[in-house]
Design a protein around this motif. Structure first.
Motif, mmCIF file in Angstrom:
data_model
loop_
_atom_site.group_PDB
_atom_site.id
_atom_site.type_symbol
_atom_site.label_atom_id
_atom_site.label_comp_id
_atom_site.label_asym_id
_atom_site.label_seq_id
_atom_site.Cartn_x
_atom_site.Cartn_y
_atom_site.Cartn_z
ATOM 1 N N ASP A 52 39.798 35.808 47.963
ATOM 2 C CA ASP A 52 39.419 37.137 47.477
ATOM 3 C C ASP A 52 40.114 38.249 48.259
ATOM 4 O OD1 ASP A 52 37.694 35.776 45.803
ATOM 5 O OD2 ASP A 52 35.930 36.131 47.073
ATOM 6 N N LEU A 53 40.287 39.386 47.588
ATOM 7 C CA LEU A 53 40.755 40.585 48.278
ATOM 8 C C LEU A 53 39.608 41.198 49.075
ATOM 9 C CD1 LEU A 53 42.698 40.446 45.583
ATOM 10 C CD2 LEU A 53 43.292 42.751 46.313
ATOM 11 N N GLU A 54 39.966 41.905 50.134
ATOM 12 C CA GLU A 54 38.956 42.636 50.895
ATOM 13 C C GLU A 54 38.362 43.731 50.002
ATOM 14 O OE1 GLU A 54 40.094 42.760 55.462
ATOM 15 O OE2 GLU A 54 41.647 43.662 54.218
ATOM 16 N N PRO A 55 37.046 43.780 49.859
ATOM 17 C CA PRO A 55 36.464 44.718 48.897
ATOM 18 C C PRO A 55 36.590 46.188 49.275
ATOM 19 C CG PRO A 55 34.750 43.544 50.097
ATOM 20 C CD PRO A 55 36.047 42.876 50.442
ATOM 21 N N ARG A 95 43.954 35.397 41.216
ATOM 22 C CA ARG A 95 43.890 36.440 42.247
ATOM 23 C C ARG A 95 44.960 37.501 41.988
ATOM 24 N NH1 ARG A 95 43.842 37.640 48.209
ATOM 25 N NH2 ARG A 95 45.813 38.731 48.494
ATOM 26 N N GLY A 96 46.117 37.071 41.485
ATOM 27 C CA GLY A 96 47.197 38.013 41.216
ATOM 28 C C GLY A 96 46.803 39.101 40.232
ATOM 29 N N LEU A 97 46.030 38.749 39.192
ATOM 30 C CA LEU A 97 45.526 39.772 38.267
ATOM 31 C C LEU A 97 44.638 40.752 39.013
ATOM 32 C CD1 LEU A 97 44.120 39.417 34.691
ATOM 33 C CD2 LEU A 97 42.692 40.440 36.465
ATOM 34 N N GLN A 98 43.784 40.241 39.872
ATOM 35 C CA GLN A 98 42.874 41.101 40.611
ATOM 36 C C GLN A 98 43.634 42.018 41.561
ATOM 37 O OE1 GLN A 98 40.222 38.143 42.278
ATOM 38 N NE2 GLN A 98 39.859 37.274 40.248
ATOM 39 N N THR A 99 44.683 41.492 42.190
ATOM 40 C CA THR A 99 45.511 42.307 43.090
ATOM 41 C C THR A 99 46.186 43.437 42.317
ATOM 42 O OG1 THR A 99 45.917 40.360 44.472
ATOM 43 C CG2 THR A 99 47.390 42.231 44.768
ATOM 44 N N HIS A 148 35.718 33.233 40.608
ATOM 45 C CA HIS A 148 34.367 33.780 40.681
ATOM 46 C C HIS A 148 34.388 35.300 40.742
ATOM 47 C CE1 HIS A 148 33.359 35.225 44.899
ATOM 48 N NE2 HIS A 148 34.605 34.815 45.025
ATOM 49 N N GLN A 149 35.597 35.886 40.657
ATOM 50 C CA GLN A 149 35.724 37.336 40.574
ATOM 51 C C GLN A 149 36.565 37.686 39.345
ATOM 52 O OE1 GLN A 149 37.135 38.890 44.395
ATOM 53 N NE2 GLN A 149 35.027 38.844 45.132
ATOM 54 N N ALA A 150 36.527 38.956 38.959
ATOM 55 C CA ALA A 150 37.260 39.376 37.763
ATOM 56 C C ALA A 150 37.486 40.877 37.815
ATOM 57 C CB ALA A 150 36.483 39.011 36.499
ATOM 58 N N ALA A 151 38.369 41.367 36.962
ATOM 59 C CA ALA A 151 38.584 42.807 36.845
ATOM 60 C C ALA A 151 37.337 43.472 36.285
ATOM 61 C CB ALA A 151 39.781 43.085 35.941
ATOM 62 N N ASP A 152 36.999 44.617 36.831
ATOM 63 C CA ASP A 152 35.879 45.413 36.328
ATOM 64 C C ASP A 152 36.459 46.684 35.697
ATOM 65 O OD1 ASP A 152 33.384 46.378 35.755
ATOM 66 O OD2 ASP A 152 32.760 46.685 37.827
ATOM 67 N N ARG A 153 36.435 47.804 36.399
ATOM 68 C CA ARG A 153 37.109 48.997 35.882
ATOM 69 C C ARG A 153 38.615 48.793 35.986
ATOM 70 N NH1 ARG A 153 36.145 52.512 39.644
ATOM 71 N NH2 ARG A 153 38.285 52.691 40.366
ATOM 72 N N LEU A 154 39.335 49.038 34.915
ATOM 73 C CA LEU A 154 40.771 48.805 34.930
ATOM 74 C C LEU A 154 41.506 49.924 35.645
ATOM 75 C CD1 LEU A 154 41.590 47.363 31.386
ATOM 76 C CD2 LEU A 154 40.889 46.180 33.481
ATOM 77 N N VAL A 179 54.667 44.624 33.792
ATOM 78 C CA VAL A 179 53.644 43.984 34.623
ATOM 79 C C VAL A 179 52.678 43.237 33.713
ATOM 80 C CG1 VAL A 179 51.760 44.353 36.252
ATOM 81 C CG2 VAL A 179 53.839 45.731 36.428
ATOM 82 N N TRP A 180 52.586 41.926 33.890
ATOM 83 C CA TRP A 180 51.655 41.073 33.154
ATOM 84 C C TRP A 180 50.727 40.392 34.148
ATOM 85 C CZ3 TRP A 180 55.275 37.636 29.633
ATOM 86 C CH2 TRP A 180 55.935 38.447 28.694
ATOM 87 N N ALA A 181 49.544 40.026 33.687
ATOM 88 C CA ALA A 181 48.639 39.263 34.544
ATOM 89 C C ALA A 181 47.658 38.481 33.682
ATOM 90 C CB ALA A 181 47.872 40.197 35.478
ATOM 91 N N VAL A 182 47.343 37.262 34.141
ATOM 92 C CA VAL A 182 46.325 36.444 33.479
ATOM 93 C C VAL A 182 45.317 35.986 34.527
ATOM 94 C CG1 VAL A 182 47.761 35.681 31.548
ATOM 95 C CG2 VAL A 182 47.771 34.361 33.680
ATOM 96 N N GLN A 183 44.053 35.899 34.110
ATOM 97 C CA GLN A 183 43.006 35.459 35.016
ATOM 98 C C GLN A 183 42.951 33.934 35.117
ATOM 99 O OE1 GLN A 183 40.839 37.526 37.080
ATOM 100 N NE2 GLN A 183 40.898 35.440 37.871
#
Length: 213
Positions: A52-55, A95-99, A148-154, A179-183
């Motif tokens: 996970d990224l640091e919140p 994680r890359g999508l989240q980053t 266990h994490q996902a994008a919230d506000r884009l 820029v593309w990303a998949v979860q």
């Protein structure tokens, strides 16, 4: 077919054998390094899965984040700055999508039930915007899930183009940048790891490499 595109990814190759094999099968090469100074000389950037990224990076206290990798956060966010300024293609996976979402100012759901892997990746159908990845697998492909994490506000400029049945964002594109990303994990849905009835992850990797040529 043209020359072979070479992607850059932060980290050590031994940790990411599936990615290396999948990119090679799709017609590209993948260079891993923790030395990022020469990264922008490569044709594209791959942001693979991981912890996970640091919140604090998206304005939250930590209540569910785990397996934090702060040095990797620093490196990948700096790489995103470098590649987006140059207008070079970027592909984020899990994680890359989240980053990517955090880089553009978005936030994350810190803990999301029902999407993490059990003994193996979960499989589920997703709804896909036809103008985005629909041409690769149709509008209702089956993909794998292990997060266990996902994008919230884009983040700014990002739009969702694929959704799980519960509304979780499964893919993003930037409106003006390549820029593309998949979860989900296309590198685990291709070649010997392909699963009958599921989307061919190699098609996404081939399409991304074509953008890098």
């Amino acid at each position: 077919m043209g020359r072979v595109p070479v992607l850059f990814a932060y980290g050590q190759r031994a940790r990411y054998q599936n990615y290396t094999a999948a990119i090679m099968a799709a017609g590209g090469l993948l260079h891993f390094s923790e030395e990022t100074s020469e990264a922008a000389d490569y044709d594209g950037l791959l942001l693979p899965g991981g912890g996970d990224l640091e919140p604090w990076r998206y304005g939250q206290e930590n209540f569910a984040c785990r397996d934090l990798e702060p040095e990797r956060d620093d490196a990948e966010l700096a790489l995103l700055e470098r590649f987006t300024v140059c207008g070079k293609p970027v592909l984020g996976i899990c994680r890359g999508l989240q980053t990517i979402n955090v880089f553009f100012g978005g936030t994350l759901v810190q803990d999301l039930p029902g999407h993490s892997a059990a003994s193996r990746d979960r499989l589920h159908a997703v709804r896909t915007a036809p103008e985005a990845f629909g041409r690769l697998w149709g509008e209702r492909p089956v993909v794998n899930s292990a997060h266990h994490q996902a994008a919230d506000r884009l983040g700014a400029g990002l739009r969702s183009v694929q959704w799980a049945p519960d509304g979780t964002v499964e893919a993003l594109c930037h409106g003006t940048l390549p820029v593309w990303a998949v979860q989900w994990h296309p590198e685990r849905l291709t070649g010997p790891l392909a699963i009958a009835g599921a989307a061919d992850g190699g098609r996404l990797l081939e399409a991304f490499l074509e953008r890098c040529r």
